[in-house]
Design an enzyme around this catalytic site. Structure first.
Site, short mmCIF file in Angstrom:
data_model
loop_
_atom_site.label_atom_id
_atom_site.label_comp_id
_atom_site.label_asym_id
_atom_site.label_seq_id
_atom_site.Cartn_x
_atom_site.Cartn_y
_atom_site.Cartn_z
CD GLU A 100 70.01 39.38 -37.83
OE1 GLU A 100 70.27 38.35 -38.49
OE2 GLU A 100 68.92 39.54 -37.27
CG ASP A 101 69.96 36.37 -41.52
OD1 ASP A 101 69.58 37.32 -40.80
OD2 ASP A 101 69.40 35.26 -41.49
CG ASP A 104 61.32 40.80 -43.08
OD1 ASP A 104 61.02 41.47 -44.08
OD2 ASP A 104 60.60 39.86 -42.67
CG PHE A 153 60.88 33.56 -47.73
CD1 PHE A 153 60.78 34.10 -46.45
CD2 PHE A 153 61.48 32.32 -47.89
CE1 PHE A 153 61.28 33.41 -45.35
CE2 PHE A 153 61.98 31.62 -46.78
CZ PHE A 153 61.88 32.17 -45.51
NE ARG A 166 69.88 27.16 -41.23
CZ ARG A 166 69.17 28.19 -40.76
NH1 ARG A 166 69.44 29.41 -41.15
NH2 ARG A 166 68.19 28.00 -39.90
P1 5GP Z 1 62.84 40.78 -38.63
O1 5GP Z 1 62.84 40.70 -37.14
O2 5GP Z 1 63.68 41.91 -39.16
O3 5GP Z 1 61.45 40.78 -39.20
O4 5GP Z 1 63.39 39.42 -39.14
C1 5GP Z 1 64.69 39.09 -39.14
C2 5GP Z 1 64.85 37.60 -39.29
O5 5GP Z 1 63.78 37.01 -40.04
C3 5GP Z 1 66.10 37.30 -40.06
O6 5GP Z 1 67.22 37.20 -39.21
C4 5GP Z 1 65.74 35.99 -40.73
O7 5GP Z 1 66.04 34.92 -39.88
C5 5GP Z 1 64.25 36.05 -40.95
N1 5GP Z 1 63.90 36.48 -42.32
C6 5GP Z 1 63.39 37.66 -42.72
N2 5GP Z 1 63.22 37.69 -44.06
C7 5GP Z 1 63.64 36.49 -44.50
C8 5GP Z 1 63.74 35.91 -45.83
O8 5GP Z 1 63.42 36.48 -46.88
N3 5GP Z 1 64.25 34.64 -45.88
C9 5GP Z 1 64.65 33.95 -44.77
N4 5GP Z 1 65.12 32.73 -44.96
N5 5GP Z 1 64.56 34.47 -43.53
C10 5GP Z 1 64.07 35.72 -43.40
#
Ligand code: 5GP
Length: 175
Positions: A100-101, A104, A153, A166
């Protein structure tokens, strides 16, 4: 209009490359030398991390992709997870690593772990390039974390804002 790449660098390309190589070493150390790894990346944000991670691995690996939507178009989580593209093959008996990238709130990852676990892999671990622990809404186990960052962000290295940025080789903040 001229293209302006975000200049506020949070993590440089060199730092990312170095850390990804370390993660590859760490991950490979945790599995027996003859074990094949099956890396499952989450589109679209995870594709560059996956590409660099597999190239730093010196053993048989296979890859697959899944696409989920958790964010709408803005910069805050909607809290909803939907599978947009499922994996091409099953996970039965495989050593699966979710790539995963960023983690959050943890909602996307905990959902993924749950549905992939139900497909009977031999083992299931998770590697995330970035983690924002202060934003966590659900507890989720991440076995390998590249960088722990504050609540900003970020874009670049696979991560977008409205499908832009990206392709940046580094990570930058937008807010
Ligand atoms: P979560 O479900 O953990 O809240 O969110 C995960 C997804 O939210 C990540 O896979 C990503 O796509 C997006 N995301 C969360 N934080 C960021 C951020 O700082 N920048 C970007 N571009 N995407 C984020």
């Amino acid at each position: 209009m001229a293209y302006e790449a975000p200049a506020n660098v949070m993590i440089s390309a060199e730092e990312i490359q170095q850390r990804v190589r370390e993660l590859a070493v760490e991950i490979q150390r945790d599995y027996a030398a003859d074990e094949q790894l099956h890396l499952v990346s989450v589109l679209k944000g995870g594709f560059i991390f996956l590409g660099d991670l597999v190239r730093a691995m010196h053993r048989p690996v296979s890859i697959d992709f899944m696409a989920v939507s958790s964010y709408a178009k803005g910069t805050t989580s909607s809290g909803e997870v939907r599978v947009l593209k499922d994996l091409d093959s099953g996970l039965d008996g495989r050593n699966v690593i979710i790539v995963e990238d960023i983690v959050d709130t943890g909602l996307t990852l905990s959902y993924l772990q749950e549905i992939l676990h139900a497909r009977s892999p031999k083992s299931l671990r998770t590697a995330c390039l970035l983690s924002k622990p202060s934003r966590r809404a659900v507890e989720v186990k991440v076995d390998y974390i590249g960088f722990t960052i504050e609540d900003r962000f970020v874009v670049g290295y696979g991560l977008d804002y409205a499908e832009q940025y990206r392709n940046l080789p580094y990570l930058a903040t937008l807010d």
